[in-house]
Design a protein around this motif. Structure first.
Motif, mmCIF file in Angstrom:
data_model
loop_
_atom_site.group_PDB
_atom_site.id
_atom_site.type_symbol
_atom_site.label_atom_id
_atom_site.label_comp_id
_atom_site.label_asym_id
_atom_site.label_seq_id
_atom_site.Cartn_x
_atom_site.Cartn_y
_atom_site.Cartn_z
ATOM 1 N N ALA A 192 21.327 1.689 -13.954
ATOM 2 C CA ALA A 192 22.785 1.680 -13.871
ATOM 3 C C ALA A 192 23.178 0.880 -12.631
ATOM 4 C CB ALA A 192 23.304 3.113 -13.773
ATOM 5 N N VAL A 193 24.400 0.359 -12.632
ATOM 6 C CA VAL A 193 24.845 -0.519 -11.543
ATOM 7 C C VAL A 193 24.622 0.127 -10.182
ATOM 8 C CG1 VAL A 193 26.851 -1.648 -10.510
ATOM 9 C CG2 VAL A 193 26.520 -1.738 -12.974
ATOM 10 N N GLN A 194 24.940 1.419 -10.058
ATOM 11 C CA GLN A 194 24.838 2.089 -8.761
ATOM 12 C C GLN A 194 23.390 2.317 -8.319
ATOM 13 O OE1 GLN A 194 26.097 3.386 -11.528
ATOM 14 N NE2 GLN A 194 25.477 5.514 -11.861
ATOM 15 N N ASP A 195 22.429 2.134 -9.228
ATOM 16 C CA ASP A 195 21.014 2.352 -8.877
ATOM 17 C C ASP A 195 20.227 1.056 -8.767
ATOM 18 O OD1 ASP A 195 21.096 5.167 -8.751
ATOM 19 O OD2 ASP A 195 20.934 5.329 -10.925
ATOM 20 N N THR A 196 20.889 -0.087 -8.890
ATOM 21 C CA THR A 196 20.170 -1.362 -8.900
ATOM 22 C C THR A 196 19.443 -1.602 -7.579
ATOM 23 O OG1 THR A 196 21.728 -2.335 -10.465
ATOM 24 C CG2 THR A 196 20.406 -3.862 -9.166
ATOM 25 N N GLN A 197 20.144 -1.491 -6.451
ATOM 26 C CA GLN A 197 19.518 -1.743 -5.153
ATOM 27 C C GLN A 197 18.415 -0.722 -4.855
ATOM 28 O OE1 GLN A 197 22.958 -2.213 -5.419
ATOM 29 N NE2 GLN A 197 22.657 -4.424 -5.341
ATOM 30 N N LYS A 254 22.449 4.587 1.999
ATOM 31 C CA LYS A 254 23.291 3.389 2.072
ATOM 32 C C LYS A 254 22.603 2.248 2.809
ATOM 33 C CE LYS A 254 26.710 5.536 0.068
ATOM 34 N NZ LYS A 254 26.996 5.273 -1.359
ATOM 35 N N LEU A 255 21.782 2.568 3.818
ATOM 36 C CA LEU A 255 21.103 1.521 4.581
ATOM 37 C C LEU A 255 20.129 0.762 3.695
ATOM 38 C CD1 LEU A 255 20.454 0.043 7.192
ATOM 39 C CD2 LEU A 255 18.891 1.913 7.802
ATOM 40 N N VAL A 256 19.357 1.477 2.893
ATOM 41 C CA VAL A 256 18.419 0.825 1.980
ATOM 42 C C VAL A 256 19.166 -0.060 0.988
ATOM 43 C CG1 VAL A 256 16.797 1.243 0.082
ATOM 44 C CG2 VAL A 256 16.581 2.538 2.209
ATOM 45 N N SER A 257 20.271 0.443 0.452
ATOM 46 C CA SER A 257 21.044 -0.341 -0.517
ATOM 47 C C SER A 257 21.613 -1.611 0.102
ATOM 48 C CB SER A 257 22.181 0.503 -1.088
ATOM 49 O OG SER A 257 21.672 1.572 -1.859
ATOM 50 N N SER A 294 14.631 -10.999 7.213
ATOM 51 C CA SER A 294 14.071 -10.400 5.995
ATOM 52 C C SER A 294 12.912 -9.465 6.335
ATOM 53 C CB SER A 294 13.606 -11.494 5.031
ATOM 54 O OG SER A 294 14.710 -12.222 4.535
ATOM 55 N N MET A 295 12.053 -9.879 7.251
ATOM 56 C CA MET A 295 10.950 -9.004 7.687
ATOM 57 C C MET A 295 11.482 -7.697 8.239
ATOM 58 S SD MET A 295 8.319 -11.661 9.568
ATOM 59 C CE MET A 295 7.304 -10.341 10.216
ATOM 60 N N ALA A 296 12.519 -7.787 9.072
ATOM 61 C CA ALA A 296 13.092 -6.580 9.688
ATOM 62 C C ALA A 296 13.696 -5.662 8.636
ATOM 63 C CB ALA A 296 14.141 -6.969 10.723
ATOM 64 N N MET A 297 14.418 -6.225 7.662
ATOM 65 C CA MET A 297 15.056 -5.392 6.643
ATOM 66 C C MET A 297 14.032 -4.785 5.686
ATOM 67 S SD MET A 297 18.674 -7.307 5.751
ATOM 68 C CE MET A 297 17.971 -8.925 5.415
ATOM 69 N N GLU A 298 13.008 -5.553 5.301
ATOM 70 C CA GLU A 298 11.967 -4.995 4.433
ATOM 71 C C GLU A 298 11.222 -3.871 5.148
ATOM 72 O OE1 GLU A 298 9.392 -7.374 2.087
ATOM 73 O OE2 GLU A 298 10.800 -9.057 1.956
ATOM 74 N N THR A 299 10.920 -4.071 6.428
ATOM 75 C CA THR A 299 10.228 -3.040 7.202
ATOM 76 C C THR A 299 11.087 -1.785 7.321
ATOM 77 O OG1 THR A 299 8.968 -4.687 8.454
ATOM 78 C CG2 THR A 299 9.196 -2.506 9.442
ATOM 79 N N GLU A 300 12.377 -1.945 7.571
ATOM 80 C CA GLU A 300 13.267 -0.790 7.675
ATOM 81 C C GLU A 300 13.374 -0.054 6.339
ATOM 82 O OE1 GLU A 300 15.453 2.143 9.116
ATOM 83 O OE2 GLU A 300 14.483 0.594 10.333
ATOM 84 N N ASN A 301 13.450 -0.786 5.251
ATOM 85 C CA ASN A 301 13.446 -0.142 3.938
ATOM 86 C C ASN A 301 12.185 0.686 3.736
ATOM 87 O OD1 ASN A 301 15.919 -1.104 3.160
ATOM 88 N ND2 ASN A 301 15.168 -2.354 1.459
ATOM 89 N N ASN A 302 11.047 0.109 4.121
ATOM 90 C CA ASN A 302 9.784 0.843 3.990
ATOM 91 C C ASN A 302 9.804 2.124 4.816
ATOM 92 O OD1 ASN A 302 8.544 -0.942 2.213
ATOM 93 N ND2 ASN A 302 7.678 -2.190 3.851
ATOM 94 N N ARG A 303 10.327 2.047 6.037
ATOM 95 C CA ARG A 303 10.379 3.240 6.894
ATOM 96 C C ARG A 303 11.269 4.318 6.276
ATOM 97 N NH1 ARG A 303 11.106 -0.373 11.645
ATOM 98 N NH2 ARG A 303 9.071 -0.644 12.632
ATOM 99 N N GLN A 304 12.434 3.893 5.807
ATOM 100 C CA GLN A 304 13.362 4.849 5.202
ATOM 101 C C GLN A 304 12.737 5.529 3.990
ATOM 102 O OE1 GLN A 304 16.727 5.642 6.079
ATOM 103 N NE2 GLN A 304 16.381 4.537 7.985
#
Length: 395
Positions: free
Chosen positions: A248-253, A295-298, A354-364
């Motif tokens: 669903a649109v809200q779950d895409t990210q 929200k941060l991951v999205s 991009s490295m910083a955001m991917e790493t933060e997503n992984n941490r979250q």
């Protein structure tokens, strides 16, 4: 009594051997297993030597070891045997039997097993489907730049849209090389009314037709040891090797972030150890409680898709390419040396962010899975699938 076998590793993981594993694990007991990774035995595939008891011993903990290419000396033999790596363990087979499909994942921890207790998987929030095989790619498939540009319908919402405009081709997700977030938009497939009627009786007869042209997430079914999921905008059809998930649109990210996370890699090491990222493997990835509200991951994922899309469109391989960006005034005028330095800085900044955001997503996500002590959250620069400046090529 005791028996043994030396086989390829496929039976340990592939869904086609699930009935065999269930029979084996309920009627036999693994006493010892030596698991050799790809190439260790001098062949491209993984190999496993198993000694088992001919009856079920409920309380027995078998001995398991794993030998990878990094455990070999210069002559191709193990430095030590059994190798002393994290997969050397003892385990009761009823523990890893609790995983979906019962893969022989002897190395997984109790915390890893708990990830599957949330009750929600990728399949629940983003149904995973395979697309169609044409049965004759030479006739129906083309790279987008091989056909007249005006014959392609890029933003269709349905087959009727294609038929009404008289277009002959539509975009086709077909997998491709390892790339994350966006890209590999290379192929178009014939999809006019005549071709549609023909394809309805060819290949695998156009399964999942109601999902064609919908916004989705796609990936390559066969890859190296790396898995990369990508956002696919509306207007695409999809193949069996370019399978798609339809959130669903809200779950895409959320779905895209989970699929590109290091936790998903750990899960796919269990369900897709043969590097065949089939739909069953993706469906089984658990979704942790709280991920859909993060929200941060999205927001990170939205920006990562934006960066990857800009990167893709900066190259003439994209059908949305307009002008090589080094020529844009924002990089300066005059000496090519100065322009190239500014262009290099732009790409380096994009990679760094991009490295910083991917790493933060992984941490979250690792925290939500409660696997922060078991998976690495850092993303090496080599796994950032964005362009690098190349003085000779760019100039």
């Amino acid at each position: 009594g005791f028996s043994s076998m030396v086989t390829m590793q496929s039976w340990m993981f592939l869904s086609s051997y699930e009935a065999m594993r269930e029979n084996f694990l309920t009627r036999r007991t693994i006493m010892n297993m030596a698991h050799m990774g790809n190439g260790v035995m001098g062949i491209a595939f993984g190999t496993v030597a198993t000694v088992f008891c001919s009856s079920s011993l409920a309380e027995h903990a078998g001995s398991f070891c794993f030998c990878d290419a990094g455990d070999l000396d210069a002559s191709g033999r193990p430095e030590n045997f059994p190798p002393n790596n994290p997969r050397r363990t003892v385990a009761r087979q009823d523990e890893f039997s609790r995983l979906p499909g019962r893969p022989i994942a002897y190395w997984v921890s109790k915390e890893f097993l708990k990830c599957f207790q949330s009750g929600t998987t990728v399949e629940d929030i983003a149904p995973v489907r395979q697309g169609f095989q044409t049965g004759d790619n030479d006739k129906y498939l083309r790279l987008w730049h091989e056909v007249p540009f005006e014959s392609i319908s890029f933003n269709a919402d349905s087959k009727e849209d294609v038929f009404s405009t008289g277009s002959r081709y539509v975009p086709y997700n077909k997998g491709g090389a390892f790339r994350k977030w966006f890209g590999n938009c290379d192929y178009v497939v014939r999809f006019d009314k005549t071709a549609y009627e023909e394809l309805s009786g060819l290949g695998n007869c156009l399964p999942s037709r109601h999902l064609y042209f919908r916004e989705a997430i796609t990936w390559s079914a066969l890859s190296s040891s790396l898995f990369g999921a990508r956002y696919s905008p509306r207007g695409f059809t999809f193949s069996a090797k370019g399978a798609c998930a339809f959130p669903a649109v809200q779950d895409t990210q959320t779905t895209l972030a989970i699929l590109n996370s290091t936790v998903a890699k750990a899960v796919l090491d269990v369900f897709a150890a043969t590097m065949d990222f089939n739909v069953g493997s993706i469906r089984n990835i658990p979704v942790p409680i709280g991920a859909r509200e993060n929200k941060l991951v999205s927001e990170n994922t939205r920006r990562l898709v934006q960066f990857a899309r800009i990167d893709w469109d900066d190259s003439e391989v994209s059908w949305d390419f307009k002008c090589f960006p080094m020529l844009a005034q924002k990089f300066g005028e005059g000496a090519i040396k100065t322009i190239f330095q500014n262009w290099t800085q732009c790409l380096d900044d994009r990679i760094r962010q991009s490295m910083a955001m991917e790493t933060e997503n992984n941490r979250q996500l690792a925290t939500l899975y409660r696997l922060q002590n078991e998976v690495s959250c850092e993303v090496p620069e080599s796994q950032i699938t964005l362009s690098r400046a190349d003085r000779e090529k760019d100039c």
